[in-house]
Structure formats: structure tokens, C-alpha cells
Scaffold this motif. Structure first.
Motif, PDB file in Angstrom:
ATOM      1  N   TRP A 113       0.873  -1.163   0.000  1.00  0.00           N
ATOM      2  CA  TRP A 113       0.000   0.000   0.000  1.00  0.00           C
ATOM      3  C   TRP A 113       0.909   1.211   0.000  1.00  0.00           C
ATOM      4  CZ3 TRP A 113       0.057   3.944   3.558  1.00  0.00           C
ATOM      5  CH2 TRP A 113      -0.960   4.901   3.436  1.00  0.00           C
ATOM      6  N   LEU A 114       0.633   2.159  -0.866  1.00  0.00           N
ATOM      7  CA  LEU A 114       1.391   3.403  -0.918  1.00  0.00           C
ATOM      8  C   LEU A 114       0.504   4.556  -0.493  1.00  0.00           C
ATOM      9  CD1 LEU A 114       3.155   3.069  -4.388  1.00  0.00           C
ATOM     10  CD2 LEU A 114       4.124   2.588  -2.128  1.00  0.00           C
ATOM     11  N   ASP A 115       1.052   5.454   0.326  1.00  0.00           N
ATOM     12  CA  ASP A 115       0.350   6.698   0.640  1.00  0.00           C
ATOM     13  C   ASP A 115       0.097   7.397  -0.693  1.00  0.00           C
ATOM     14  OD1 ASP A 115      -0.311   9.348   1.250  1.00  0.00           O
ATOM     15  OD2 ASP A 115       1.114   9.463   2.907  1.00  0.00           O
ATOM     16  N   ALA A 116      -1.149   7.804  -0.923  1.00  0.00           N
ATOM     17  CA  ALA A 116      -1.538   8.341  -2.231  1.00  0.00           C
ATOM     18  C   ALA A 116      -1.193   9.817  -2.419  1.00  0.00           C
ATOM     19  CB  ALA A 116      -3.036   8.143  -2.447  1.00  0.00           C
ATOM     20  N   ALA A 117      -0.540  10.430  -1.441  1.00  0.00           N
ATOM     21  CA  ALA A 117      -0.144  11.837  -1.614  1.00  0.00           C
ATOM     22  C   ALA A 117       0.733  11.957  -2.864  1.00  0.00           C
ATOM     23  CB  ALA A 117       0.609  12.322  -0.382  1.00  0.00           C
ATOM     24  N   PRO A 118       0.471  12.956  -3.696  1.00  0.00           N
ATOM     25  CA  PRO A 118       1.220  13.079  -4.959  1.00  0.00           C
ATOM     26  C   PRO A 118       2.736  13.059  -4.778  1.00  0.00           C
ATOM     27  CG  PRO A 118      -0.618  14.605  -4.950  1.00  0.00           C
ATOM     28  CD  PRO A 118      -0.553  14.003  -3.569  1.00  0.00           C
ATOM     29  N   GLU A 119       3.250  13.724  -3.752  1.00  0.00           N
ATOM     30  CA  GLU A 119       4.706  13.734  -3.562  1.00  0.00           C
ATOM     31  C   GLU A 119       5.228  12.338  -3.195  1.00  0.00           C
ATOM     32  OE1 GLU A 119       2.789  14.903   0.356  1.00  0.00           O
ATOM     33  OE2 GLU A 119       2.522  15.516  -1.735  1.00  0.00           O
ATOM     34  N   ASN A 120       4.419  11.545  -2.489  1.00  0.00           N
ATOM     35  CA  ASN A 120       4.825  10.186  -2.142  1.00  0.00           C
ATOM     36  C   ASN A 120       4.826   9.289  -3.383  1.00  0.00           C
ATOM     37  OD1 ASN A 120       5.580   8.356   0.095  1.00  0.00           O
ATOM     38  ND2 ASN A 120       3.766   7.243  -0.597  1.00  0.00           N
ATOM     39  N   ILE A 121       3.784   9.417  -4.194  1.00  0.00           N
ATOM     40  CA  ILE A 121       3.723   8.636  -5.436  1.00  0.00           C
ATOM     41  C   ILE A 121       4.902   9.006  -6.337  1.00  0.00           C
ATOM     42  CG2 ILE A 121       2.378   8.156  -7.532  1.00  0.00           C
ATOM     43  CD1 ILE A 121       1.270   6.859  -4.956  1.00  0.00           C
ATOM     44  N   GLY A 122       5.258  10.276  -6.374  1.00  0.00           N
ATOM     45  CA  GLY A 122       6.415  10.710  -7.166  1.00  0.00           C
ATOM     46  C   GLY A 122       7.702  10.062  -6.678  1.00  0.00           C
ATOM     47  N   ARG A 123       7.882  10.009  -5.338  1.00  0.00           N
ATOM     48  CA  ARG A 123       9.079   9.359  -4.799  1.00  0.00           C
ATOM     49  C   ARG A 123       9.079   7.864  -5.122  1.00  0.00           C
ATOM     50  NH1 ARG A 123       7.926  12.914  -0.399  1.00  0.00           N
ATOM     51  NH2 ARG A 123       6.843  11.237   0.693  1.00  0.00           N
ATOM     52  N   ALA A 124       7.909   7.228  -5.045  1.00  0.00           N
ATOM     53  CA  ALA A 124       7.810   5.799  -5.356  1.00  0.00           C
ATOM     54  C   ALA A 124       8.147   5.545  -6.822  1.00  0.00           C
ATOM     55  CB  ALA A 124       6.414   5.273  -5.028  1.00  0.00           C
ATOM     56  N   CYS A 125       7.615   6.366  -7.710  1.00  0.00           N
ATOM     57  CA  CYS A 125       7.901   6.200  -9.144  1.00  0.00           C
ATOM     58  C   CYS A 125       9.394   6.376  -9.426  1.00  0.00           C
ATOM     59  CB  CYS A 125       7.081   7.195  -9.964  1.00  0.00           C
ATOM     60  SG  CYS A 125       5.316   6.815 -10.019  1.00  0.00           S
ATOM     61  N   ALA A 126       9.999   7.377  -8.826  1.00  0.00           N
ATOM     62  CA  ALA A 126      11.430   7.606  -9.034  1.00  0.00           C
ATOM     63  C   ALA A 126      12.241   6.413  -8.519  1.00  0.00           C
ATOM     64  CB  ALA A 126      11.864   8.897  -8.335  1.00  0.00           C
TER      65      ALA A 126
END
Length: 109
Positions: A32-45
Motif C-alpha cells: 500500500w502506498l500513501d496516495a499523496a502526490p509527492e509520495n507517489i512521485g518518490r515511489a515512481c522515481a
């Protein structure tokens, strides 16, 4: 990988069952990933640095909510596969819970 990148995440699914009940094998790792945009960005990177193909990373735009024991039990009961129902029994035993009436496992069509 995610921890080093500052990604907020939780391990769920079969590995969560291992935490709440007993170790069990599984073929995958559910996160499960926190859906905050900055968190999703870190996950994608982090995924791109790890070598995950761009087209897979591009699909990462939604997240699932945290799952506690009660929600995990409800989810596994709703799915109803034999492994899920075994997980339910294991979690109930580990928590000292009175077993609920169990649905039968769903049969493949």
C-alpha cells in the motif's frame, strides 16, 4: 529501496498475515502506498532507479488505504478463496478471536 527514497508504504496481503498470525508462503508482495502526490512521485522515481519499465511505473497513479486486522479479515472473507479462508482462521486463532461462520470457498466457473 522505498525506505531509502522516503516513500511512505505498508506491506499488506500474505505478508501481513505472517505478521498477524503465522508465516506463510506467497508468490507476490502486496504494498500500500500513501496516495499523496509527492509520495507517489518518490515511489515512481525509486521504481525507475530499480529498473522497473517506464510503462509499468506510468500506471502507478492510485493507492489503496491502510489495512488493519478487521479490514484484512473482511477482505479475505469477501474473496473467499481457500487460502484466504485459511488465512482468516489463522488470524482469528492468533488473535484469540471466536471464529465467525465461514463462507464456503468460491469455486472456479
Amino acid at each position: 529501496m522505498f525506505a531509502d527514497a522516503g516513500v511512505r508504504y505498508l506491506v499488506i496481503g500474505g505478508h501481513a498475515v505472517s505478521l498477524h498470525a503465522r508465516p506463510r508462503t506467497t508468490k507476490d508482495l502486496d504494498l500500500w502506498l500513501d496516495a499523496a502526490p509527492e509520495n507517489i512521485g518518490r515511489a515512481c522515481a525509486a521504481l525507475l532507479r530499480f529498473g522497473v519499465p517506464d510503462e509499468i511505473v506510468a500506471n502507478l497513479r492510485t493507492a489503496r488505504p491502510d489495512i488493519g486486522r478487521d479490514d484484512l479479515l473482511a477482505s479475505k472473507r469477501a474473496v473467499g478463496r481457500p487460502q484466504d479462508l485459511r488465512d482468516v482462521r489463522a488470524i482469528e486463532r492468533a488473535a484469540g478471536m471466536e471464529p465467525q461462520k465461514r463462507p464456503r470457498a468460491r469455486r472456479k466457473p
